[in-house]
Design a protein around this motif. Structure first.
Motif, PDB file in Angstrom:
ATOM      1  N   PRO A   1       0.841  -1.208   0.000  1.00  0.00           N
ATOM      2  CA  PRO A   1       0.000   0.000   0.000  1.00  0.00           C
ATOM      3  C   PRO A   1       0.876   1.259   0.000  1.00  0.00           C
ATOM      4  O   PRO A   1       2.060   1.211   0.357  1.00  0.00           O
ATOM      5  N   LEU A   2       0.285   2.369  -0.402  1.00  0.00           N
ATOM      6  CA  LEU A   2       1.026   3.627  -0.431  1.00  0.00           C
ATOM      7  C   LEU A   2       1.316   4.110   0.985  1.00  0.00           C
ATOM      8  O   LEU A   2       0.466   4.029   1.873  1.00  0.00           O
ATOM      9  N   THR A   3       2.521   4.618   1.164  1.00  0.00           N
ATOM     10  CA  THR A   3       2.873   5.226   2.447  1.00  0.00           C
ATOM     11  C   THR A   3       2.416   6.683   2.436  1.00  0.00           C
ATOM     12  O   THR A   3       2.024   7.217   1.404  1.00  0.00           O
ATOM     13  N   LYS A   4       2.484   7.330   3.564  1.00  0.00           N
ATOM     14  CA  LYS A   4       2.098   8.741   3.663  1.00  0.00           C
ATOM     15  C   LYS A   4       3.015   9.590   2.780  1.00  0.00           C
ATOM     16  O   LYS A   4       2.560  10.534   2.138  1.00  0.00           O
ATOM     17  N   GLU A   5       4.299   9.251   2.721  1.00  0.00           N
ATOM     18  CA  GLU A   5       5.245   9.991   1.875  1.00  0.00           C
ATOM     19  C   GLU A   5       4.894   9.830   0.402  1.00  0.00           C
ATOM     20  O   GLU A   5       5.007  10.779  -0.377  1.00  0.00           O
ATOM     21  N   ASP A   6       4.479   8.620   0.009  1.00  0.00           N
ATOM     22  CA  ASP A   6       4.063   8.379  -1.379  1.00  0.00           C
ATOM     23  C   ASP A   6       2.850   9.240  -1.733  1.00  0.00           C
ATOM     24  O   ASP A   6       2.794   9.855  -2.797  1.00  0.00           O
ATOM     25  N   GLU A   7       1.873   9.278  -0.827  1.00  0.00           N
ATOM     26  CA  GLU A   7       0.669  10.061  -1.071  1.00  0.00           C
ATOM     27  C   GLU A   7       0.991  11.549  -1.203  1.00  0.00           C
ATOM     28  O   GLU A   7       0.464  12.235  -2.080  1.00  0.00           O
ATOM     29  N   ILE A   8       1.879  12.047  -0.354  1.00  0.00           N
ATOM     30  CA  ILE A   8       2.267  13.453  -0.403  1.00  0.00           C
ATOM     31  C   ILE A   8       3.012  13.754  -1.697  1.00  0.00           C
ATOM     32  O   ILE A   8       2.762  14.777  -2.343  1.00  0.00           O
ATOM     33  N   ALA A   9       3.901  12.858  -2.120  1.00  0.00           N
ATOM     34  CA  ALA A   9       4.653  13.064  -3.356  1.00  0.00           C
ATOM     35  C   ALA A   9       3.719  13.080  -4.562  1.00  0.00           C
ATOM     36  O   ALA A   9       3.864  13.922  -5.459  1.00  0.00           O
ATOM     37  N   ILE A  10       2.750  12.191  -4.591  1.00  0.00           N
ATOM     38  CA  ILE A  10       1.788  12.144  -5.698  1.00  0.00           C
ATOM     39  C   ILE A  10       0.937  13.417  -5.700  1.00  0.00           C
ATOM     40  O   ILE A  10       0.716  14.023  -6.752  1.00  0.00           O
TER      41      ILE A  10
END
Length: 57
Positions: free
Chosen positions: A17-26
């Motif tokens: 699953p996406l991490t919080k950092e991944d979500e912020i980067a996207i």
């Protein structure tokens, strides 16, 4: 006529699953992309002026 190649996959990407950092980067990428396209389209707009005649009765 173009032919589309259909892929036989259930998902694209990693199996995690996406991490919080991944979500912020996207989110940051999408926001920057929208801003870039908004600047590009706002300069491409031009105003159309029309003249209207006044009718005196």
């Amino acid at each position: 006529m173009k032919h589309k190649q259909e892929l036989d996959v259930d998902f694209i990407g990693g199996g995690r699953p996406l991490t919080k950092e991944d979500e912020i980067a996207i989110s940051n990428f999408i926001r920057a992309n929208k801003a870039k396209h908004a600047r590009k389209h706002s300069t491409a707009k031009r105003t159309i002026s029309t003249s209207r005649k006044k009718v005196v009765a």
